[in-house]
Motif scaffolding. Sequence first.
Motif, PDB file in Angstrom:
ATOM      1  N   GLU A 213       0.816  -1.207   0.000  1.00 40.35           N
ATOM      2  CA  GLU A 213       0.000   0.000   0.000  1.00 40.35           C
ATOM      3  C   GLU A 213       0.856   1.267   0.000  1.00 40.35           C
ATOM      4  N   VAL A 236      -2.400  -6.850  -2.544  1.00 44.73           N
ATOM      5  CA  VAL A 236      -1.796  -5.702  -1.853  1.00 44.73           C
ATOM      6  C   VAL A 236      -1.500  -6.043  -0.394  1.00 44.73           C
ATOM      7  N   PRO A 238      -1.097  -4.597   3.150  1.00 48.33           N
ATOM      8  CA  PRO A 238      -1.614  -3.358   3.745  1.00 48.33           C
ATOM      9  C   PRO A 238      -0.624  -2.709   4.708  1.00 48.33           C
ATOM     10  N   HIS A 464      -5.780   5.870   2.082  1.00 49.74           N
ATOM     11  CA  HIS A 464      -5.777   5.112   3.337  1.00 49.74           C
ATOM     12  C   HIS A 464      -5.910   6.050   4.531  1.00 49.74           C
TER      13      HIS A 464
END
Length: 498
Positions: A213, A236, A238, A464
Amino acid sequence: MAASDYARPPKNPDSEIWSAAALSEAVRRAGKEATKAGPSTERSQELPYFQRYGIENERGWESSDRTSSPLEVQQRQPYFLESSSLRGEAHPSTTSLGIQARRDFPALAQRVNGHRLIWLDNAATTQKPRVVINKVHRFYETDNSNIHRAAHTLAARATDAYEHARSVVARFLGSQSPEQIVFVRGTTEAINLIAHSAGQRFITEGDEIVVTELEHHSNIVPWQLLCERSGAVLKVLPVDDRGNLRLDALYRVIGGRTKIVAVTQVANSIGTVVPVCAVSAAAHSVGALVVVDGAQSAAHFPVDVTELDADFYAFSGHKVYGPTGIGVLYGKRNLLETMPPWHGGGSMINQVTFERTTYAQIPAKFEAGTGHIAGAVGLAAALEYVDHVGRSAIERHEHVLMEHLLETLEAIPLLRIVANPDVRAGSVSFVVDGFEPARVAAHLDRHGIAVRAGHHCAQPLLRHFGLVATVRPSLGLYNCLEDVETLGACLRRLVRSS
């Protein structure tokens, strides 16, 4: 913990540990003393360009060569083998490194909007030391030629300079051989080369490619394009709310179908230092290849691709005090030898017929056409300069600056630092309540301070944190505590104006 210690296997535990607090105070005192005694930049602005920057005349001969023409100097010794060191002694310690190094960078001698230029946009590009500028100039003045396959003198000299640069890069990265170094335009092109060539060789439908990420768009989009072509799936890794990579998710995301794991060593937007060795171990445990984006790490601390066990490593010259348009792809020999070419044309062939073509050995197989020869010369000079200053010294110096930068920003009302990773290098992102990032950056520019405002080619990471854009100051070896204090004072004035 130092960024390089976090990013690579641990060294001798008995090695010297610097006290950040004591070092910070020493740097602060040295910065104030040098500011009081330092030369004025007012008069330098009145001089002609070539005199301001220590050049003998408009033709660009170095002042140290007052009695010799450029050709005579070159004939005594190839210029690309001359030391890329500082004028005078090496920087004695981190306490004065930024102040002394600043004198080596001509662009930093200027005033912007009536103020001393403070360059805090190093994650976007770095300024260039005089030695890099001079060596590129001298290449064009004395040795300009295409390389390889020519019998004349200038071609031989240009080829020597280009291949010398490859050897310098190999030493800088800890590569076992210069043949594992491919010159490209930059990190973006290097990752695209891997996605096309390694993707063609190793990726099939249903395979998985893992990114994090934290990635720059350049380490996301090429893999998305590969997935579209091949039918592979992008997954992905995180981050947590502090901006750290979720190491607990490594073995949940990386699995039996994973074929490539692409990871940044330092996040360009928030400065998170990623423990690449842990990611590499997880990837290799399932037979996956590891691609490391080193664009934001090569300038900040020592890098050893063997220690990282990276299958591929890429960085850009312009972010490590070298020219724009030149970059590096390191690859393990066995992988480069089995990968097909990416571009076709001159230089990358062995034999060509209308029926079939055979290809050159590495690295030429991946260097079709005429490369950025002068850029390679300048890159070598930049890396030699960095090594002369000392990468460990740069790391310690920037660590002190980063600690002071974080303390300064945290004390400013309405300002919020984005993310708080365990280990950070290079960059910090922040927002100021009530002020768009572009407005903050424009205010700083009016006071001679260059920072970056926007999404920093990291839109997924900013989302995010619930953001579209931030302000990002980023550090280089020529920054000093006075730069940080001036930034803080300017931001406080902005906040008070509201």
